[in-house]
Scaffold this motif. Structure first.
Motif, mmCIF file in Angstrom:
data_model
loop_
_atom_site.group_PDB
_atom_site.id
_atom_site.type_symbol
_atom_site.label_atom_id
_atom_site.label_comp_id
_atom_site.label_asym_id
_atom_site.label_seq_id
_atom_site.Cartn_x
_atom_site.Cartn_y
_atom_site.Cartn_z
ATOM 1 N N SER A 17 -30.949 13.141 20.655
ATOM 2 C CA SER A 17 -31.042 12.326 19.436
ATOM 3 C C SER A 17 -30.541 10.935 19.639
ATOM 4 N N ASN A 59 -32.596 7.847 21.098
ATOM 5 C CA ASN A 59 -33.403 6.934 20.346
ATOM 6 C C ASN A 59 -32.553 5.847 19.561
ATOM 7 N N GLU A 60 -32.586 4.695 19.720
ATOM 8 C CA GLU A 60 -31.658 3.491 19.018
ATOM 9 C C GLU A 60 -31.852 3.756 17.617
ATOM 10 N N ASN A 61 -32.852 3.831 16.960
ATOM 11 C CA ASN A 61 -33.002 4.146 15.721
ATOM 12 C C ASN A 61 -32.316 5.321 14.824
ATOM 13 N N GLN A 62 -32.129 6.199 15.689
ATOM 14 C CA GLN A 62 -31.545 7.487 15.191
ATOM 15 C C GLN A 62 -30.080 7.737 15.589
ATOM 16 N N SER A 63 -29.496 6.913 16.305
ATOM 17 C CA SER A 63 -28.274 6.891 17.028
ATOM 18 C C SER A 63 -27.123 6.961 16.012
ATOM 19 N N THR A 95 -21.917 5.181 18.513
ATOM 20 C CA THR A 95 -21.942 3.958 19.055
ATOM 21 C C THR A 95 -21.159 4.126 20.528
#
Length: 140
Positions: A59, A62-66, A69
């Motif tokens: 998961s 996927n940067e959109n789901q991260s 950080t």
């Protein structure tokens, strides 16, 4: 409690349904709050945490789901092998449980507000009147 066996060929097998499953299936179990354990088929060792980390890892790519950080991950890593490790684990777990409880309460309040919306109340009154008229016309 569902038991899932992981075989050497990396396949996962749900013993309760007698079928092979994938990580999406396990994520679905998590979303549905279904309790399960994953065990290694040869050693019988509990490897649930490994599978959960694998799901998180996939998961996080996927940067959109991260959610995690780089800064957060570095800070977490710093707490391993310290006296504070147990306290950090408990704090994170309790904080997330509290956050989820608050989120559930907010969703309940929003649903209640939507149900009690003046337009919805008016629509319910109209529907009741229509049902009453329909029932009276059927009786004649």
């Amino acid at each position: 409690m569902i038991t899932i066996k992981k075989y050497p060929n990396r396949r996962l097998y749900d013993t309760s349904q007698s079928q092979y499953v994938n990580l999406d299936y396990i994520k679905h179990l998590i979303d549905e709050r279904t309790e399960f354990t994953v065990i290694d088929s040869k050693s019988e060792e509990d490897i649930t945490k490994t599978i959960l980390l694998q799901i998180i890892s996939e998961s996080e790519t996927n940067e959109n789901q991260s959610l995690l950080t780089n800064t957060l991950l570095k800070q977490l890593i710093r707490y391993y092998d310290t006296d504070m490790e147990v306290f950090v684990r408990q704090y994170l777990e309790q904080s997330l449980v509290h956050f989820i409880e608050q989120q559930d309460q907010m969703q309940g309040m929003m649903k209640n507000m939507m149900d009690n919306n003046p337009f919805n109340v008016f629509n319910k009154m109209v529907e009741q009147n229509m049902n009453m008229w329909t029932d009276k016309s059927k009786k004649k």
